[in-house]
Structures are given as structure tokens and as C-alpha cells.
Scaffold this motif. Structure first.
Motif, PDB file in Angstrom:
ATOM      1  N   ALA A 175       0.809  -1.216   0.000  1.00 40.58           N
ATOM      2  CA  ALA A 175       0.000   0.000   0.000  1.00 40.58           C
ATOM      3  C   ALA A 175       0.841   1.264   0.000  1.00 40.58           C
ATOM      4  N   TYR A 176       1.989   1.197   0.639  1.00 38.79           N
ATOM      5  CA  TYR A 176       2.836   2.390   0.780  1.00 38.79           C
ATOM      6  C   TYR A 176       4.292   1.955   0.759  1.00 38.79           C
ATOM      7  N   LEU A 177       5.100   2.651  -0.028  1.00 42.36           N
ATOM      8  CA  LEU A 177       6.541   2.456   0.034  1.00 42.36           C
ATOM      9  C   LEU A 177       7.198   3.808  -0.199  1.00 42.36           C
ATOM     10  N   GLY A 178       7.966   4.236   0.801  1.00 40.30           N
ATOM     11  CA  GLY A 178       8.656   5.520   0.717  1.00 40.30           C
ATOM     12  C   GLY A 178      10.087   5.386   1.194  1.00 40.30           C
ATOM     13  N   LEU A 179      10.949   6.221   0.642  1.00 37.21           N
ATOM     14  CA  LEU A 179      12.381   6.088   0.907  1.00 37.21           C
ATOM     15  C   LEU A 179      12.999   7.400   1.365  1.00 37.21           C
ATOM     16  N   LEU A 180      13.979   7.273   2.258  1.00 38.87           N
ATOM     17  CA  LEU A 180      14.878   8.370   2.593  1.00 38.87           C
ATOM     18  C   LEU A 180      16.230   8.176   1.911  1.00 38.87           C
ATOM     19  N   ASP A 181      16.469   6.972   1.410  1.00 40.13           N
ATOM     20  CA  ASP A 181      17.684   6.659   0.645  1.00 40.13           C
ATOM     21  C   ASP A 181      17.251   5.737  -0.490  1.00 40.13           C
ATOM     22  N   GLU A 182      17.327   6.217  -1.726  1.00 44.09           N
ATOM     23  CA  GLU A 182      16.841   5.444  -2.867  1.00 44.09           C
ATOM     24  C   GLU A 182      17.591   4.132  -3.053  1.00 44.09           C
ATOM     25  N   ALA A 183      18.798   4.044  -2.520  1.00 48.08           N
ATOM     26  CA  ALA A 183      19.561   2.802  -2.657  1.00 48.08           C
ATOM     27  C   ALA A 183      18.876   1.632  -1.960  1.00 48.08           C
ATOM     28  N   ALA A 184      18.004   1.934  -1.011  1.00 47.84           N
ATOM     29  CA  ALA A 184      17.318   0.872  -0.266  1.00 47.84           C
ATOM     30  C   ALA A 184      16.113   0.314  -1.011  1.00 47.84           C
ATOM     31  N   ARG A 185      15.742   0.935  -2.143  1.00 48.48           N
ATOM     32  CA  ARG A 185      14.506   0.547  -2.834  1.00 48.48           C
ATOM     33  C   ARG A 185      14.429  -0.944  -3.170  1.00 48.48           C
ATOM     34  N   PRO A 186      15.453  -1.527  -3.830  1.00 47.73           N
ATOM     35  CA  PRO A 186      15.306  -2.934  -4.233  1.00 47.73           C
ATOM     36  C   PRO A 186      15.058  -3.869  -3.065  1.00 47.73           C
ATOM     37  N   GLU A 187      15.806  -3.691  -1.989  1.00 51.12           N
ATOM     38  CA  GLU A 187      15.708  -4.651  -0.892  1.00 51.12           C
ATOM     39  C   GLU A 187      14.480  -4.428  -0.024  1.00 51.12           C
ATOM     40  N   LEU A 188      14.076  -3.184   0.141  1.00 51.21           N
ATOM     41  CA  LEU A 188      12.856  -2.933   0.918  1.00 51.21           C
ATOM     42  C   LEU A 188      11.643  -3.443   0.151  1.00 51.21           C
ATOM     43  N   LEU A 189      11.633  -3.257  -1.137  1.00 52.21           N
ATOM     44  CA  LEU A 189      10.530  -3.758  -1.952  1.00 52.21           C
ATOM     45  C   LEU A 189      10.438  -5.277  -1.855  1.00 52.21           C
ATOM     46  N   ALA A 190      11.561  -5.954  -2.009  1.00 55.33           N
ATOM     47  CA  ALA A 190      11.559  -7.413  -1.915  1.00 55.33           C
ATOM     48  C   ALA A 190      11.161  -7.884  -0.527  1.00 55.33           C
ATOM     49  N   GLU A 191      11.616  -7.177   0.506  1.00 56.14           N
ATOM     50  CA  GLU A 191      11.271  -7.563   1.878  1.00 56.14           C
ATOM     51  C   GLU A 191       9.775  -7.428   2.127  1.00 56.14           C
ATOM     52  N   ALA A 192       9.160  -6.355   1.624  1.00 57.74           N
ATOM     53  CA  ALA A 192       7.718  -6.163   1.820  1.00 57.74           C
ATOM     54  C   ALA A 192       6.930  -7.287   1.159  1.00 57.74           C
ATOM     55  N   VAL A 193       7.331  -7.674  -0.047  1.00 59.68           N
ATOM     56  CA  VAL A 193       6.651  -8.781  -0.725  1.00 59.68           C
ATOM     57  C   VAL A 193       6.880 -10.084   0.027  1.00 59.68           C
ATOM     58  N   ARG A 194       8.088 -10.269   0.528  1.00 63.65           N
ATOM     59  CA  ARG A 194       8.410 -11.489   1.272  1.00 63.65           C
ATOM     60  C   ARG A 194       7.526 -11.618   2.511  1.00 63.65           C
ATOM     61  N   VAL A 195       7.280 -10.506   3.189  1.00 61.98           N
ATOM     62  CA  VAL A 195       6.423 -10.526   4.378  1.00 61.98           C
ATOM     63  C   VAL A 195       5.009 -10.954   4.009  1.00 61.98           C
TER      64      VAL A 195
END
Length: 298
Positions: free
Chosen positions: A233-253
Motif C-alpha cells: 500500500a505504501y513504500l517511501g524512501l529516505l535513501d533510494e539505494a534501499a529501494r530494491p531490498e525494501l521492496l523485496a522484503e515487503a513482498v516477502r512478508v
């Protein structure tokens, strides 16, 4: 157009609406009869254009029960000249208190598909002739079990400490990458999902994730596994470098909770975000082009 009849439906005319063949059957859409049964569609906010008794245009505005906003145009199909569609929209706008938002649902990659362009040109031109202005495009993407990229180990992921931490991070994120269902949040609940996601998603945030780098939060992902379908529903970043892994982690959850499909919406101009969704295994399902009155803030 002297033989043209434009009017709203009356009760028990669902079959008249459905007598017009669906021009884009590949789209996932709520059936009109189901919308009537659920209370979102109503005869008085559904209009048809008839020529010699045949439906050549249909327009259905929707507003779910309990919603605090105004109805929006969800279905608009046309088997006639754009001028017929514009006349239909103008008549309905006058009866409904003025023009509102129109979300034109289109198949994925519609601009590259001549058979789709042949269908959608007339209603989109009709919307413009009726005074609506194109205001952007949002893409709906779907993950359906593709293996997720492995973590590099650079980031740690944890649940938010509390609602205050979520709100603090949201306030620092100028433009979230992913906002799924932002239109419904605004129209139904009067909520801006970008600035107040908890007001729409609720305070059950155990499946949310904060990305942490060297002890500092660098991103926030809000999931909704118990909505009408599992979604990022929501994905926001303070460091764009974290995008790939945070996205994958959210799907994994979500997948660990049993989700076989995860939905995510992204603005079409966010090319880097869309590319990362695709690398994570998401594929485009549909597009939604937003039309609004000229004076709208949409």
C-alpha cells in the motif's frame, strides 16, 4: 443525432447496461450487476445513450456505501462518435451537480496495442470534449510468486516501533514510490494516502517494515494483507539505494502470510520505481488514466 436518447437508468435495468458488449474484456472489473448489488453503482448515477433502442454509450459513476466523497466515473464505454459520448457526459454532469473525476481503466501497455487504441480513442476524446482534462496515469502491477532477489545484508528490516514512528517517517518522505489505492482512499475516506497512510490502512502495522542502515531508518513499507487483496500500500524512501531490498522484503512478508499475489500501484512517470518493480517480479496489469475538471486539484 436526432434519434439519440440519453437518460439515466431506472431500477431493474441492469440488463440494459450489460446489453452493450464489453469492449475490453481482458480488464479486471467489477461486474455492473455486482456493483448494483453492493451499492456502489446506482441506476440514478448510471447513464446510457441509445440509438434506435440500442445502447451505443454507457457511463457508470460509483460511490461505495459509507463513502464521504463524490461519485467518480468508473465505467465509460462508447460505440459511437466522440460527440455522442460528450453529449452523454454533459447531460449526466448537469444532473449530477457538475463534472467529477473519471478514471479510465485500460489494459497494460495500451499505447502499444492498436486493437486497444481503436477502442479507447473515442471515449477519451469524448471526455476531453466534455471539458475534462487528462491529469496523469497510474499503473497497477502484480507479483504472482516470482522468486525474490536475495538480500545483500546491507540493510536490517524490522516492524515499526509504533504509529508515531510511522508518522514521523511519512512526514520526512516527500514523494512515496508506491501508493496502492490512493484514489479510493481519497474518494471513500477523504484520506491522502501519501501523508496519512494509517488513517486509511489502520493501526495494525505488524507487517509493515522499516529499512535500517547503520542504525538509521532509510525507508518504510506499508503492507495490507487483509484488504480485498494483498497489497504493497505504501513504500517511501529516505535513501533510494534501499529501494530494491525494501521492496523485496515487503513482498516477502506478505508471501509469508500466505499471499499468492501482491498488488502495487505506481505513477507512470516514476520510471526508476517501475523498473525496480519489474526486477522484483511485478508485471503490469492495467493502466488508469485520470481525467478531472479543469479547476480540480487532482
Amino acid at each position: 443525432m436526432t434519434d439519440l436518447v440519453i437518460r439515466p437508468l431506472v431500477a431493474d435495468e441492469e440488463n440494459l447496461f450489460d446489453s452493450m458488449p464489453d469492449p475490453l474484456p481482458q480488464l479486471r472489473q467489477v461486474a455492473y450487476a455486482d456493483g448494483i448489488a453492493g451499492g456502489g453503482y446506482r441506476p440514478e448515477t448510471t447513464w446510457v445513450a441509445l440509438r434506435a433502442g440500442r445502447v451505443v454509450g454507457r457511463a457508470a459513476w460509483v460511490l461505495p456505501p459509507g463513502a464521504i466523497g463524490a461519485p467518480w466515473l468508473e465505467r465509460f464505454d462508447l460505440d459511437a462518435e466522440p460527440e455522442v459520448g460528450a453529449e452523454l457526459l454533459r447531460a449526466a454532469h448537469e444532473a449530477l451537480g457538475g463534472p467529477g473525476l473519471y478514471y479510465a481503466a485500460l489494459p497494460a501497455h495500451w499505447r502499444r496495442r492498436p486493437e486497444v487504441l481503436a477502442v479507447v480513442r473515442a471515449p477519451m476524446e469524448a471526455a476531453r470534449l466534455a471539458g475534462l482534462v487528462e491529469r496523469g496515469e497510474r499503473l497497477r502491477c502484480s507479483w504472482t510468486g516470482t522468486p525474490l532477489p536475495a538480500s545483500s545484508g546491507r540493510y536490517d528490516f524490522r516492524a515499526p516501533v509504533d504509529a508515531a514512528e510511522i508518522n514521523t517517517l511519512v512526514a520526512r518522505i516527500a514523494e512515496p514510490d508506491v501508493l496502492t489505492g490512493v484514489e479510493n482512499a481519497l474518494a471513500v475516506g477523504g484520506v491522502d494516502l501519501a501523508t496519512d497512510p494509517l488513517a486509511w490502512l489502520g493501526d495494525n502495522f505488524e507487517e509493515w517494515r522499516v529499512a535500517v542502515d547503520a542504525g538509521k531508518p532509510v525507508g518504510l513499507a506499508g503492507t495490507a494483507g487483509d484488504a480485498c487483496f494483498p497489497q504493497l500500500a505504501y513504500l517511501g524512501l529516505l535513501d533510494e539505494a534501499a529501494r530494491p531490498e525494501l521492496l523485496a522484503e515487503a513482498v516477502r512478508v506478505l508471501a509469508a502470510g500466505g499471499a499468492r499475489e501482491v498488488i502495487a500501484d505506481v505513477d507512470s512517470h516514476r520510471v526508476a520505481v517501475l523498473a525496480e518493480l519489474e526486477r522484483t517480479g511485478f508485471r503490469q496489469l492495467r493502466s488508469r488514466v485520470v481525467f478531472a475538471p479543469p479547476n480540480s486539484q487532482e
